[in-house]
Structures are given as C-alpha cells and as structure tokens.
Design a protein around this motif. Structure first.
Motif, PDB file in Angstrom:
ATOM      1  N   ILE A  59       0.857  -1.184   0.000  1.00  0.00           N
ATOM      2  CA  ILE A  59       0.000   0.000   0.000  1.00  0.00           C
ATOM      3  C   ILE A  59       0.898   1.241   0.000  1.00  0.00           C
ATOM      4  O   ILE A  59       2.112   1.142   0.174  1.00  0.00           O
ATOM      5  N   GLU A  60       0.271   2.371  -0.202  1.00  0.00           N
ATOM      6  CA  GLU A  60       0.950   3.646  -0.063  1.00  0.00           C
ATOM      7  C   GLU A  60       0.299   4.340   1.115  1.00  0.00           C
ATOM      8  O   GLU A  60      -0.921   4.476   1.154  1.00  0.00           O
ATOM      9  N   HIS A  61       1.114   4.750   2.079  1.00  0.00           N
ATOM     10  CA  HIS A  61       0.545   5.404   3.249  1.00  0.00           C
ATOM     11  C   HIS A  61      -0.131   6.693   2.796  1.00  0.00           C
ATOM     12  O   HIS A  61       0.449   7.515   2.090  1.00  0.00           O
ATOM     13  N   PRO A  67       5.853   4.150   0.673  1.00  0.00           N
ATOM     14  CA  PRO A  67       5.517   2.726   0.556  1.00  0.00           C
ATOM     15  C   PRO A  67       5.395   2.044   1.918  1.00  0.00           C
ATOM     16  O   PRO A  67       6.113   2.373   2.861  1.00  0.00           O
ATOM     17  N   TRP A  68       4.458   1.094   1.969  1.00  0.00           N
ATOM     18  CA  TRP A  68       4.185   0.321   3.181  1.00  0.00           C
ATOM     19  C   TRP A  68       3.938  -1.110   2.723  1.00  0.00           C
ATOM     20  O   TRP A  68       3.110  -1.357   1.846  1.00  0.00           O
ATOM     21  N   PHE A  69       4.648  -2.047   3.299  1.00  0.00           N
ATOM     22  CA  PHE A  69       4.497  -3.461   2.953  1.00  0.00           C
ATOM     23  C   PHE A  69       4.159  -4.240   4.223  1.00  0.00           C
ATOM     24  O   PHE A  69       4.757  -3.999   5.275  1.00  0.00           O
ATOM     25  N   ALA A  86       7.199  -3.342   6.645  1.00  0.00           N
ATOM     26  CA  ALA A  86       8.313  -2.528   6.158  1.00  0.00           C
ATOM     27  C   ALA A  86       7.716  -1.238   5.618  1.00  0.00           C
ATOM     28  O   ALA A  86       6.834  -1.262   4.761  1.00  0.00           O
ATOM     29  N   VAL A  87       8.189  -0.113   6.137  1.00  0.00           N
ATOM     30  CA  VAL A  87       7.623   1.186   5.764  1.00  0.00           C
ATOM     31  C   VAL A  87       8.772   2.193   5.633  1.00  0.00           C
ATOM     32  O   VAL A  87       9.794   2.071   6.307  1.00  0.00           O
ATOM     33  N   ALA A  88       8.574   3.183   4.766  1.00  0.00           N
ATOM     34  CA  ALA A  88       9.659   4.117   4.453  1.00  0.00           C
ATOM     35  C   ALA A  88       9.815   5.253   5.454  1.00  0.00           C
ATOM     36  O   ALA A  88      10.585   6.167   5.213  1.00  0.00           O
ATOM     37  N   MET A 130      -4.089   1.656  -2.287  1.00  0.00           N
ATOM     38  CA  MET A 130      -3.948   0.214  -2.150  1.00  0.00           C
ATOM     39  C   MET A 130      -3.390  -0.326  -3.461  1.00  0.00           C
ATOM     40  O   MET A 130      -3.975  -0.117  -4.516  1.00  0.00           O
ATOM     41  N   LYS A 131      -2.250  -0.982  -3.392  1.00  0.00           N
ATOM     42  CA  LYS A 131      -1.538  -1.388  -4.610  1.00  0.00           C
ATOM     43  C   LYS A 131      -1.778  -2.862  -4.920  1.00  0.00           C
ATOM     44  O   LYS A 131      -2.807  -3.228  -5.430  1.00  0.00           O
TER      45      LYS A 131
END
Length: 166
Positions: A59-61, A67-69, A86-88, A130-131
């Motif tokens: 997803i993208e916060h 990016p957020w995984f 995992a988030v940036a 939402m990716k």
C-alpha cells in the motif's frame, strides 16, 4: 490356480485406482485464498494457497505517500500471521513504539516478529493507495483494478475435491 486370481487382482487394482482418483477429484480437502467483494457478493480472486505460504500486501501510506508493505504467513488453521511490516518512515498511523526487532534496510524501516494473527482480512480499497497483493513472491492481484472504496474480504477457504465446482 494363478490364472484364476489374476483377473480378480487386476480388477481390485483398477478399482483402487478409480476410488483414489474419485476421492482426489471430488473429496480431497485443500485450501484456497479468496478475495470476496462484499458489496457485489462476488468472488474477485481465488487461488490455491495453504499453510506456510506467504502474502505481501503493498500500500501507499495515505498521509505521507510512502511505501508500506505487510508480510503474512498462512497458518495451519488458515489464519494470517502478520510477520513483518516494512515502511519508508514514521508518521501518522505508522506504528513506532512496537516492542519487536526493528532495523533499517534499503531505505525501509523493518518491524519483524510481530506475530499478530488475523482470521480474515477486511479492507475498503483505495484506487490510489492500495496497490498489489503477492503470494509467495508472485503478484496475484492489483487492487487498483477495483472500483474505489470496494469492500473486500480475504479468507482461506477449504474446498473439497480438485475438480468439484463451488
């Protein structure tokens, strides 16, 4: 005497093969991962999956646009164990105070050994944020293909038989 038993033995072997094939085709239990559109009451994805398989949600916060995984493992019971995030970066809505091993790798903050179990997923999708969804490293669904604000449920379903319908 042997010649009399040979046809019986061949018939018994053939019957065993037919019974095993019928059991596999119509009765053998197996799991599938399913995405279900709760509004339209329709299955939008169904793929074979089972214990030990791994899902990755991308997803993208929505506030920071980073990016957020999320990484999940399917349990023996068919639940989803959240293994890692995992988030940036840290920001609004991003967990920062979790008591789990944390490290930085390739520009992402990794929070591991989370071990939170979910029986199912329920999402309201976003065509912007939402990716994708991967199963064992292979892309299986792009949420951007759905209308914005779709109400989706993700479940592990037990099916009977590999050739049965429904």
């Amino acid at each position: 005497m042997r010649q009399k038993f040979l046809p019986v033995l061949l018939f018994a072997a053939a019957a065993a093969v037919v019974c095993a094939a019928a059991w596999w085709a119509f009765l053998a239990p197996h799991m599938v991962f399913q995405l279900y559109d709760r509004k339209n009451e329709a299955v939008v994805l169904e793929v074979p999956a089972g214990p030990g398989d791994q899902l990755r949600l991308e997803i993208e916060h929505s506030f920071e646009h980073i990016p957020w995984f999320e990484y999940y493992t399917i349990t023996d019971e068919g639940d989803f164990n959240l293994d890692a995030i995992a988030v940036a970066g840290y920001g609004a809505g991003i967990p920062a105070g979790m008591s789990v091993p944390t490290h930085i790798e390739d520009g992402l903050i990794w929070m591991e050994e989370i071990n939170t179990v979910f029986e199912q997923f329920t999402w309201t999708t976003s065509a912007t944020y939402m990716k994708g969804l991967q199963l064992n490293g292979e892309e299986i669904f792009d949420f951007r293909s759905l209308p914005d604000a779709s109400r989706i449920r993700g479940d592990m379903i037990i099916r009977r038989g590999y050739l049965s319908i429904g």
